[in-house]
Design an enzyme around this catalytic site. Structure first.
Site, PDB file in Angstrom:
ATOM      1  N   LYS A 112       0.863  -1.185   0.000  1.00  0.00           N
ATOM      2  CA  LYS A 112       0.000   0.000   0.000  1.00  0.00           C
ATOM      3  C   LYS A 112       0.896   1.230   0.000  1.00  0.00           C
ATOM      4  CE  LYS A 112      -4.086  -2.105   0.782  1.00  0.00           C
ATOM      5  NZ  LYS A 112      -5.337  -1.920   0.030  1.00  0.00           N
TER       6      LYS A 112
ATOM      7  N   ASP B   7      -0.671  -0.314  -4.349  1.00  0.00           N
ATOM      8  CA  ASP B   7      -2.093   0.025  -4.299  1.00  0.00           C
ATOM      9  C   ASP B   7      -2.233   1.345  -3.552  1.00  0.00           C
ATOM     10  OD1 ASP B   7      -4.830   0.194  -4.166  1.00  0.00           O
ATOM     11  OD2 ASP B   7      -5.129  -1.680  -3.054  1.00  0.00           O
TER      12      ASP B   7
ATOM     13  N   GLU C  44      -2.276   0.199  -8.665  1.00  0.00           N
ATOM     14  CA  GLU C  44      -3.708   0.000  -8.428  1.00  0.00           C
ATOM     15  C   GLU C  44      -4.346   1.280  -7.893  1.00  0.00           C
ATOM     16  OE1 GLU C  44      -4.412  -3.458  -6.041  1.00  0.00           O
ATOM     17  OE2 GLU C  44      -6.561  -3.097  -5.892  1.00  0.00           O
TER      18      GLU C  44
ATOM     19  N   ASP D 107      -9.650  -0.535  -9.244  1.00  0.00           N
ATOM     20  CA  ASP D 107     -10.260  -1.341  -8.180  1.00  0.00           C
ATOM     21  C   ASP D 107     -11.529  -0.630  -7.688  1.00  0.00           C
ATOM     22  OD1 ASP D 107     -10.961  -2.788  -5.947  1.00  0.00           O
ATOM     23  OD2 ASP D 107      -9.175  -2.342  -4.785  1.00  0.00           O
TER      24      ASP D 107
ATOM     25  N   LYS E 261     -13.975  -7.703  -7.703  1.00  0.00           N
ATOM     26  CA  LYS E 261     -14.375  -8.182  -6.375  1.00  0.00           C
ATOM     27  C   LYS E 261     -15.819  -8.664  -6.444  1.00  0.00           C
ATOM     28  CE  LYS E 261     -11.112  -5.469  -3.678  1.00  0.00           C
ATOM     29  NZ  LYS E 261     -10.837  -4.175  -3.003  1.00  0.00           N
TER      30      LYS E 261
END
Ligand code: MG
Length: 369
Positions: A163, A188, A213, A238, A262
């Site tokens: 992250k 991300d 991401e 995402d 997802k």
């Protein structure tokens, strides 16, 4: 199939360590397990909104109420069901993707059991093991991050995702590259940057990342396209990939080159399948993301990830990565080379341990047709 009854189990499974999110932290994984009955069989699904509404407005409480008061009664009123058309019935209700995913997953599991076929086959996939990648959060201390990267690479994970956030980005990637060389690495940003921060991404572009991401805000599809044009590294969407409509917009606007799908956010396996098909037709590879979920939803997602355009490692990790326990009979494990295998047994290929469901359950409701 004809449903005879549905049971809802609200469970709380402890986490090994608190999961830090933007508006606080949680120490248990909450999920609403949906158990559907037809004849003497039962199928299981999982509605898995994150407590604290980190990703969306849905909470365990709102998801429970929507299932209990709306979806389940409506489905028991018209109990004839077929998994390929379950999504159309669910679409009669606006919003509530987590609740829908929970009910729909149970219908798929039960249908596959009745047909004596593994879920991956009923979904149109081909049997294969799924590559697993580890996702690592932000740490105040760089050495904690490096220790975790080392641990997860040692466990066999196929790629590492770290992250990033403004002020904690380029130096993290540089440190991981210096220490671990050319390991498959991605970042991300969880929508934390603006287009004005393009310089950060141009610097990151030199590190040979698999993807970046969600650098920008969820709704910033045009800005993502602008940023992508400046970069060699593919952008993966995402948070922006909220539903089929937004997936179509992402493709139309060229917002990125990779899609994170997802199942919970898409509202079930079938809409997630359709998102996969849209991405495939657009030449956009995808991978299976996670919220993360307990074993039921994770395993069902892995069955979906056998579809051909899921070509990048999944965020689904071993059950023991987050949870002190899991409620499925064979918790998810990764092989030393970072793969998760799937069973040939009918349905999702693993059982749900009743005694564990009871142990972690805080609420139970049973409704009959
Ligand atoms: Mg993400």
């Amino acid at each position: 199939m004809r449903l005879s009854g549905i049971r809802l189990h609200w469970v709380q499974v402890p986490l090994w360590e608190p999961f830090r999110i933007s508006n606080g932290e949680v120490s248990v994984k909450e999920a609403i397990l949906v158990e559907v009955h037809a004849g003497d069989r039962s199928g299981w699904g999982e509605a898995s909104p994150l407590a604290g509404s980190a990703y969306s407005g849905e909470t365990p409480q709102s998801t429970w109420e929507f299932l209990r008061n709306h979806l389940v009664p409506a489905f028991l009123e018209r109990p004839e069901l077929d998994p390929h058309h379950c999504f159309e019935r669910l679409e009669e209700f606006p919003g509530e993707p987590f609740a829908k995913a929970g009910l729909e997953g149970a219908v798929w599991d039960l249908s596959a059991q009745q047909l004596g076929t593994p879920l991956w086959s009923l979904l149109g996939g081909r049997k294969r093991a799924i590559e697993s990648g580890a996702a690592i959060g932000l740490f105040p201390d760089l050495s904690d991050l490096l220790t975790r990267v080392e641990k997860f690479l040692g466990q066999g994970y196929r790629r590492v995702k770290i992250k990033i956030a403004p002020g904690q980005d380029v130096e993290l990637v540089r440190a991981v590259r210096q220490r671990f060389g050319s390991v498959p690495l991605m970042v991300d940003a969880n929508a934390a940057y603006r287009l004005g921060d393009a310089k950060v991404f141009e610097e990151l572009d030199r590190f040979g990342l698999m993807m970046i991401e969600q650098p920008l805000a969820r709704e910033a599809l045009g800005e993502h396209a602008e940023l992508q044009n400046k970069l060699r590294t593919p952008i993966c969407l995402d948070e922006s990939a909220e539903n089929l409509e937004s997936v179509r917009s992402i493709i139309r606007q060229g917002s990125g080159r990779i899609l994170n799908i997802k199942v919970q956010r898409m509202g079930g396996l079938w809409p997630a399948h359709q998102a996969h098909d849209l991405a495939q037709a657009a030449g956009m590879p995808c991978w299976l993301g996670t919220m993360p979920e307990l074993g039921i939803a994770s395993v069902q997602g892995l069955h979906l990830a056998t579809l051909p355009n899921f070509t990048l490692p999944s965020d689904v990790e071993a059950s023991e990565r987050w949870f002190v326990d899991d409620i499925i009979s064979s918790p998810i494990a990764i092989t030393p080379d970072g793969l998760i295998g799937l069973s040939d047994e009918p349905g999702m290929g693993c059982g749900v341990v009743a005694e564990k469901v009871e142990r972690y359950r805080i609420r139970l409701e049973e409704l009959r047709a």
